[in-house]
Design a protein around this motif. Structure first.
Motif, mmCIF file in Angstrom:
data_model
loop_
_atom_site.group_PDB
_atom_site.id
_atom_site.type_symbol
_atom_site.label_atom_id
_atom_site.label_comp_id
_atom_site.label_asym_id
_atom_site.label_seq_id
_atom_site.Cartn_x
_atom_site.Cartn_y
_atom_site.Cartn_z
ATOM 1 N N VAL A 204 0.845 -1.203 0.000
ATOM 2 C CA VAL A 204 0.000 0.000 0.000
ATOM 3 C C VAL A 204 0.875 1.245 0.000
ATOM 4 C CG1 VAL A 204 -1.643 1.341 1.360
ATOM 5 C CG2 VAL A 204 -1.966 -1.126 1.109
ATOM 6 N N GLU A 205 1.883 1.249 0.872
ATOM 7 C CA GLU A 205 2.796 2.395 0.928
ATOM 8 C C GLU A 205 3.551 2.553 -0.384
ATOM 9 O OE1 GLU A 205 6.463 4.169 3.658
ATOM 10 O OE2 GLU A 205 5.872 2.063 3.859
ATOM 11 N N TRP A 206 3.933 1.429 -0.987
ATOM 12 C CA TRP A 206 4.663 1.504 -2.257
ATOM 13 C C TRP A 206 3.806 2.139 -3.334
ATOM 14 C CZ3 TRP A 206 3.731 -0.404 -7.122
ATOM 15 C CH2 TRP A 206 4.796 -0.324 -8.035
ATOM 16 N N VAL A 207 2.533 1.753 -3.429
ATOM 17 C CA VAL A 207 1.644 2.351 -4.431
ATOM 18 C C VAL A 207 1.516 3.851 -4.194
ATOM 19 C CG1 VAL A 207 -0.747 2.466 -5.256
ATOM 20 C CG2 VAL A 207 0.331 0.239 -4.875
ATOM 21 N N GLN A 208 1.340 4.243 -2.949
ATOM 22 C CA GLN A 208 1.179 5.662 -2.645
ATOM 23 C C GLN A 208 2.443 6.452 -2.980
ATOM 24 O OE1 GLN A 208 -0.042 5.502 1.484
ATOM 25 N NE2 GLN A 208 -2.175 5.092 0.956
ATOM 26 N N ARG A 209 3.607 5.909 -2.652
ATOM 27 C CA ARG A 209 4.861 6.601 -2.957
ATOM 28 C C ARG A 209 5.112 6.666 -4.462
ATOM 29 N NH1 ARG A 209 8.221 7.931 1.102
ATOM 30 N NH2 ARG A 209 7.804 7.049 3.175
ATOM 31 N N THR A 214 4.886 10.485 -9.362
ATOM 32 C CA THR A 214 4.340 10.967 -10.634
ATOM 33 C C THR A 214 3.786 12.381 -10.478
ATOM 34 O OG1 THR A 214 2.075 10.129 -10.324
ATOM 35 C CG2 THR A 214 3.702 8.603 -11.233
ATOM 36 N N ARG A 215 3.231 12.691 -9.311
ATOM 37 C CA ARG A 215 2.693 14.042 -9.095
ATOM 38 C C ARG A 215 3.817 15.070 -9.011
ATOM 39 N NH1 ARG A 215 -0.983 11.052 -5.813
ATOM 40 N NH2 ARG A 215 0.221 11.428 -3.929
ATOM 41 N N ALA A 216 4.988 14.619 -8.510
ATOM 42 C CA ALA A 216 6.113 15.543 -8.361
ATOM 43 C C ALA A 216 6.869 15.753 -9.667
ATOM 44 C CB ALA A 216 7.071 15.027 -7.287
ATOM 45 N N ALA A 217 6.647 14.856 -10.615
ATOM 46 C CA ALA A 217 7.391 14.940 -11.882
ATOM 47 C C ALA A 217 6.937 16.121 -12.732
ATOM 48 C CB ALA A 217 7.195 13.647 -12.657
#
Length: 217
Positions: A204-209, A214-217
């Protein structure tokens, strides 16, 4: 076979990306559909769970005919791969989400298809691959592209007691991807051919990170 059925779990608002989960052999899209909320509890992503196109013994849906573990049947794999890529492109376009904001995941045969979609030569890469109890396929006429994978995110989970797809396949995939420069999260558990619920928070944490990147890109 060109049009695949799929379970769609809408995002809470405008989707920030997509999470695609592909089921294992002899089940259906409803097998992994509950995990869409587990991996994306805030429903930031549109959740998509396609149904394998083949009906084969012992029942349920399948992605390809099994000849030998690690080596899917080329004819059925090729037809399914063509149908799955067409479905994925159309589904992402419908929800206005790019493949670069999409996590491709699966279990068992679904993992095989996630690797195929995410690593095939000539297609843009997804945001990441979530590979549970599967293997990287070797199929005549299909070429994995492991070049330029620096920083590419992959999460792999596999049971050391897996009697269907031995854990060596998970270890081999992790090694190949790391050698290609990918950012690999690898978890083993003392379980058979299933997902260890104790490892769910890690994924779950991996998906969120992965989506945060992608949002920071």
């Amino acid at each position: 076979m060109s049009e695949l059925a799929a379970h769609v779990r809408p995002a809470a608002g405008e989707p920030e990306g997509a999470l695609v989960l592909m089921h294992g052999r002899a089940t259906s899209e409803q097998d992994l559909a509950p995990l869409l909320d587990v991996f994306d509890p805030e429903r930031r992503l549109v959740g998509l769970a396609p149904r394998g196109p083949l009906e084969l013994p012992p029942g349920g849906r399948h992605w390809y005919v099994i000849r030998e573990i690690g080596y899917p049947d080329p004819e059925t794999f090729g037809a399914t791969f063509a149908a799955l890529t067409a479905w994925l492109d159309a589904a992402l376009a419908e929800h206005d989400v790019g493949i670069d904001r999409t996590v491709l995941g699966g279990f068992s045969q679904g993992t095989v298809m996630a690797y195929a979609l995410g690593l095939v030569k000539g297609r843009p890469p997804p945001a990441g691959i979530l590979a549970l109890s599967g293997f990287m396929p070797t199929v005549e006429g299909y070429e994995l592209d492991l070049s330029n994978r620096e920083g590419f995110r992959v999460a792999i989970g596999h049971g050391t007691l897996d009697q269907i797809i031995p854990v060596e396949f998970g270890r081999q995939a992790a090694q190949r991807l790391r050698e290609a420069g990918a950012d690999v999260l690898y978890r083993e558990s003392p379980v058979p051919h299933t997902l260890d619920p104790r490892e769910l928070p890690t994924f779950v944490e991996w998906v969120q990170r992965t989506m945060e990147r992608t949002r920071a890109a």
